[in-house]
Write a protein that holds these residues in place. Structure first.
Motif, PDB file in Angstrom:
ATOM      1  N   GLY A 188       0.940  -1.239  -0.020  1.00  0.00           N
ATOM      2  CA  GLY A 188      -0.012   0.056  -0.089  1.00  0.00           C
ATOM      3  C   GLY A 188       1.085   1.103   0.036  1.00  0.00           C
ATOM      4  N   ASP A 189       0.207   2.211  -0.473  1.00  0.00           N
ATOM      5  CA  ASP A 189       0.959   3.544  -0.486  1.00  0.00           C
ATOM      6  C   ASP A 189       1.244   4.368   0.931  1.00  0.00           C
ATOM      7  OD1 ASP A 189       1.248   3.340  -3.236  1.00  0.00           O
ATOM      8  OD2 ASP A 189       0.108   4.997  -3.748  1.00  0.00           O
ATOM      9  N   ASN A 190       0.405   3.938   1.720  1.00  0.00           N
ATOM     10  CA  ASN A 190       0.582   4.315   3.077  1.00  0.00           C
ATOM     11  C   ASN A 190       1.259   3.301   3.841  1.00  0.00           C
ATOM     12  OD1 ASN A 190       0.148   5.567   5.471  1.00  0.00           O
ATOM     13  ND2 ASN A 190      -2.082   5.655   5.367  1.00  0.00           N
ATOM     14  N   ARG A 191       2.835   3.137   3.646  1.00  0.00           N
ATOM     15  CA  ARG A 191       3.523   2.258   4.230  1.00  0.00           C
ATOM     16  C   ARG A 191       3.593   1.913   5.705  1.00  0.00           C
ATOM     17  NH1 ARG A 191       6.893   1.763  -0.440  1.00  0.00           N
ATOM     18  NH2 ARG A 191       5.297   1.634  -1.987  1.00  0.00           N
ATOM     19  N   ARG A 192       3.075   2.888   6.347  1.00  0.00           N
ATOM     20  CA  ARG A 192       3.427   2.818   7.812  1.00  0.00           C
ATOM     21  C   ARG A 192       2.003   1.839   8.169  1.00  0.00           C
ATOM     22  NH1 ARG A 192       6.200   7.793  11.128  1.00  0.00           N
ATOM     23  NH2 ARG A 192       8.345   7.287  10.136  1.00  0.00           N
ATOM     24  N   PHE A 193       0.900   2.074   7.484  1.00  0.00           N
ATOM     25  CA  PHE A 193      -0.377   1.875   7.821  1.00  0.00           C
ATOM     26  C   PHE A 193      -0.979   0.868   6.769  1.00  0.00           C
ATOM     27  CE2 PHE A 193       0.521   5.840  10.040  1.00  0.00           C
ATOM     28  CZ  PHE A 193       0.299   5.482  11.450  1.00  0.00           C
ATOM     29  N   SER A 194      -0.388   0.026   6.134  1.00  0.00           N
ATOM     30  CA  SER A 194      -0.797  -0.878   5.043  1.00  0.00           C
ATOM     31  C   SER A 194      -0.360  -2.430   5.573  1.00  0.00           C
ATOM     32  CB  SER A 194       0.050  -0.516   3.687  1.00  0.00           C
ATOM     33  OG  SER A 194      -0.554  -1.486   2.969  1.00  0.00           O
ATOM     34  N   LYS A 195      -1.648  -3.176   5.434  1.00  0.00           N
ATOM     35  CA  LYS A 195      -1.182  -4.811   5.433  1.00  0.00           C
ATOM     36  C   LYS A 195      -1.292  -5.206   4.189  1.00  0.00           C
ATOM     37  CE  LYS A 195      -3.247  -8.580   7.757  1.00  0.00           C
ATOM     38  NZ  LYS A 195      -4.412  -9.419   8.547  1.00  0.00           N
ATOM     39  N   ASP A 196       0.138  -5.548   3.728  1.00  0.00           N
ATOM     40  CA  ASP A 196       0.353  -5.907   2.316  1.00  0.00           C
ATOM     41  C   ASP A 196       1.079  -7.301   2.367  1.00  0.00           C
ATOM     42  OD1 ASP A 196       2.896  -4.918   2.999  1.00  0.00           O
ATOM     43  OD2 ASP A 196       2.081  -2.665   2.427  1.00  0.00           O
ATOM     44  N   SER A 197       2.039  -7.295   1.394  1.00  0.00           N
ATOM     45  CA  SER A 197       2.830  -8.517   1.158  1.00  0.00           C
ATOM     46  C   SER A 197       3.923  -8.761   2.386  1.00  0.00           C
ATOM     47  CB  SER A 197       3.467  -8.662  -0.177  1.00  0.00           C
ATOM     48  OG  SER A 197       2.861  -8.800  -1.075  1.00  0.00           O
ATOM     49  N   ARG A 198       4.389  -7.507   2.947  1.00  0.00           N
ATOM     50  CA  ARG A 198       5.029  -7.504   4.049  1.00  0.00           C
ATOM     51  C   ARG A 198       4.675  -8.408   5.329  1.00  0.00           C
ATOM     52  NH1 ARG A 198       6.056  -1.291   4.815  1.00  0.00           N
ATOM     53  NH2 ARG A 198       3.694  -1.542   4.463  1.00  0.00           N
ATOM     54  N   HIS A 199       3.104  -8.658   5.209  1.00  0.00           N
ATOM     55  CA  HIS A 199       2.409  -9.256   6.342  1.00  0.00           C
ATOM     56  C   HIS A 199       1.790 -10.472   5.734  1.00  0.00           C
ATOM     57  CE1 HIS A 199       2.680  -4.678   6.900  1.00  0.00           C
ATOM     58  NE2 HIS A 199       2.930  -5.196   8.266  1.00  0.00           N
ATOM     59  N   ILE A 200       1.295 -10.519   4.539  1.00  0.00           N
ATOM     60  CA  ILE A 200       0.535 -11.616   4.225  1.00  0.00           C
ATOM     61  C   ILE A 200       1.177 -12.461   3.207  1.00  0.00           C
ATOM     62  CG2 ILE A 200      -1.744 -10.443   4.639  1.00  0.00           C
ATOM     63  CD1 ILE A 200      -1.994  -9.901   1.492  1.00  0.00           C
ATOM     64  N   GLY A 201       2.529 -11.933   2.604  1.00  0.00           N
ATOM     65  CA  GLY A 201       3.319 -12.734   1.459  1.00  0.00           C
ATOM     66  C   GLY A 201       2.754 -12.214   0.213  1.00  0.00           C
ATOM     67  N   THR A 202       3.237 -12.935  -0.643  1.00  0.00           N
ATOM     68  CA  THR A 202       2.999 -12.725  -2.056  1.00  0.00           C
ATOM     69  C   THR A 202       1.401 -12.896  -2.465  1.00  0.00           C
ATOM     70  OG1 THR A 202       3.942 -14.677  -2.988  1.00  0.00           O
ATOM     71  CG2 THR A 202       5.220 -12.750  -2.942  1.00  0.00           C
ATOM     72  N   VAL A 203       1.235 -12.445  -3.464  1.00  0.00           N
ATOM     73  CA  VAL A 203      -0.316 -12.718  -4.146  1.00  0.00           C
ATOM     74  C   VAL A 203      -0.069 -13.572  -5.381  1.00  0.00           C
ATOM     75  CG1 VAL A 203      -2.235 -11.620  -5.145  1.00  0.00           C
ATOM     76  CG2 VAL A 203      -0.896 -10.244  -3.333  1.00  0.00           C
ATOM     77  N   PRO A 204      -0.776 -14.672  -5.374  1.00  0.00           N
ATOM     78  CA  PRO A 204      -0.882 -15.589  -6.481  1.00  0.00           C
ATOM     79  C   PRO A 204      -1.753 -14.718  -7.583  1.00  0.00           C
ATOM     80  CG  PRO A 204      -1.641 -16.657  -4.451  1.00  0.00           C
ATOM     81  CD  PRO A 204      -1.594 -15.318  -4.050  1.00  0.00           C
ATOM     82  N   MET A 205      -1.254 -14.801  -8.878  1.00  0.00           N
ATOM     83  CA  MET A 205      -2.093 -14.311  -9.780  1.00  0.00           C
ATOM     84  C   MET A 205      -3.335 -14.694 -10.214  1.00  0.00           C
ATOM     85  SD  MET A 205      -0.460 -11.897 -11.488  1.00  0.00           S
ATOM     86  CE  MET A 205      -1.667 -11.856 -12.995  1.00  0.00           C
ATOM     87  N   GLU A 206      -3.698 -15.945  -9.796  1.00  0.00           N
ATOM     88  CA  GLU A 206      -5.027 -16.291  -9.555  1.00  0.00           C
ATOM     89  C   GLU A 206      -6.136 -15.611  -8.795  1.00  0.00           C
ATOM     90  OE1 GLU A 206      -2.910 -19.857  -7.605  1.00  0.00           O
ATOM     91  OE2 GLU A 206      -2.409 -18.551  -9.541  1.00  0.00           O
ATOM     92  N   GLU A 207      -5.449 -14.980  -7.895  1.00  0.00           N
ATOM     93  CA  GLU A 207      -6.084 -14.295  -6.770  1.00  0.00           C
ATOM     94  C   GLU A 207      -6.305 -12.758  -7.258  1.00  0.00           C
ATOM     95  OE1 GLU A 207      -7.838 -15.639  -4.302  1.00  0.00           O
ATOM     96  OE2 GLU A 207      -7.074 -17.466  -4.676  1.00  0.00           O
ATOM     97  N   VAL A 208      -5.754 -12.199  -8.347  1.00  0.00           N
ATOM     98  CA  VAL A 208      -5.839 -10.938  -8.965  1.00  0.00           C
ATOM     99  C   VAL A 208      -7.208 -10.987  -9.832  1.00  0.00           C
ATOM    100  CG1 VAL A 208      -4.850  -9.177 -10.249  1.00  0.00           C
ATOM    101  CG2 VAL A 208      -3.353 -10.651  -8.792  1.00  0.00           C
ATOM    102  N   LEU A 209      -8.030  -9.864  -9.134  1.00  0.00           N
ATOM    103  CA  LEU A 209      -9.221  -9.569 -10.042  1.00  0.00           C
ATOM    104  C   LEU A 209      -9.033  -8.755 -11.080  1.00  0.00           C
ATOM    105  CD1 LEU A 209     -11.561  -8.820  -6.967  1.00  0.00           C
ATOM    106  CD2 LEU A 209     -11.569 -10.732  -8.392  1.00  0.00           C
ATOM    107  N   GLY A 210      -8.160  -7.758 -11.226  1.00  0.00           N
ATOM    108  CA  GLY A 210      -7.842  -6.920 -12.122  1.00  0.00           C
ATOM    109  C   GLY A 210      -6.976  -5.615 -11.804  1.00  0.00           C
ATOM    110  N   LYS A 211      -7.179  -4.713 -12.640  1.00  0.00           N
ATOM    111  CA  LYS A 211      -6.237  -3.431 -12.593  1.00  0.00           C
ATOM    112  C   LYS A 211      -7.273  -2.430 -12.292  1.00  0.00           C
ATOM    113  CE  LYS A 211      -3.251  -0.498 -15.270  1.00  0.00           C
ATOM    114  NZ  LYS A 211      -2.446  -0.406 -16.403  1.00  0.00           N
ATOM    115  N   THR A 212      -6.964  -1.457 -11.521  1.00  0.00           N
ATOM    116  CA  THR A 212      -7.798  -0.449 -11.606  1.00  0.00           C
ATOM    117  C   THR A 212      -7.046   1.108 -11.619  1.00  0.00           C
ATOM    118  OG1 THR A 212      -9.574   0.710  -9.886  1.00  0.00           O
ATOM    119  CG2 THR A 212      -7.619  -0.259  -8.746  1.00  0.00           C
ATOM    120  N   SER A 213      -7.703   1.901 -12.101  1.00  0.00           N
ATOM    121  CA  SER A 213      -6.910   3.135 -12.304  1.00  0.00           C
ATOM    122  C   SER A 213      -8.037   4.309 -12.701  1.00  0.00           C
ATOM    123  CB  SER A 213      -6.035   3.056 -13.676  1.00  0.00           C
ATOM    124  OG  SER A 213      -6.827   2.664 -14.626  1.00  0.00           O
ATOM    125  N   VAL A 214      -9.294   4.170 -12.444  1.00  0.00           N
ATOM    126  CA  VAL A 214     -10.420   5.126 -12.537  1.00  0.00           C
ATOM    127  C   VAL A 214     -11.076   5.366 -11.265  1.00  0.00           C
ATOM    128  CG1 VAL A 214     -12.329   5.699 -13.897  1.00  0.00           C
ATOM    129  CG2 VAL A 214     -10.583   4.602 -15.051  1.00  0.00           C
TER     130      VAL A 214
END
Length: 183
Positions: free
Chosen positions: A145-171
């Protein structure tokens, strides 16, 4: 007879519209609501966004894409792709190193200016995270997450398998004053 024919035409049009909407939502695009502050300042709590589910059907994620994925606790997370399969990831002195090369992260500049009590992103290597190896495994992504001090991300949950990715968001489409494309 004309009335019955007109009613039938309306019913067919309505059924086609509902089926088309269902196909678009299920296979191509879906709305999502940002829940929490982990992507601040890029995304805000309760921003409404469109997820492009088709983007990774025909292509691969790029570094720094913002993706939506199914997280381990049966929630969908929105995070930024930092590491691709085969990458080594390290943070040192608040700088991202991918495969030994330092990378700029302009989306963090605003937060880095505000931090006065240490780095925005604490130093780490992949081996020191739940990934437990030196490289991002094949078929997985390392996200943060961009809010590095307050983000639960791969540093905590590990990597994300591609089959779990729903898609890209930019809008962002809501709230109306925040409508924009994001990077």
């Amino acid at each position: 007879m004309a009335k019955k024919n007109e009613l039938w035409e309306w019913i067919k049009a309505l059924v086609i519209a509902v089926l088309l909407a269902a196909v678009i939502r299920y296979f191509l695009f879906a709305p999502i609501v940002v829940d929490g502050l982990s992507m601040m300042p890029t995304l805000h709590d309760q921003d409404r966004m469109i997820v492009n589910k088709f983007s990774y059907t025909i292509g691969e994620p790029d570094r720094f894409d913002i993706i939506v994925f199914h997280a381990p606790e049966n929630k969908d997370y929105i995070k930024r792709v930092i590491g691709l399969p085969g990458d080594t990831i390290e943070y040192r002195d608040d700088t991202l190193y991918v495969n030994g090369t330092a990378y700029e992260e302009p989306y963090l500049d605003e937060y880095k200016k505000q931090v006065i009590d240490g780095p925005l992103t604490n130093s780490f290597t992949l081996r020191e995270t739940p990934v437990g190896s030196d490289v991002v495994p094949e078929g997985h992504l390392f996200v943060m997450g961009d809010n590095r001090r307050f983000s639960k991300d791969s540093r905590h949950i590990g990597t994300v398998p591609m089959e779990e990715v729903l898609g890209k968001t930019s809008v962002i489409y809501w709230p109306i004053e925040d409508v924009r494309l994001i990077k």
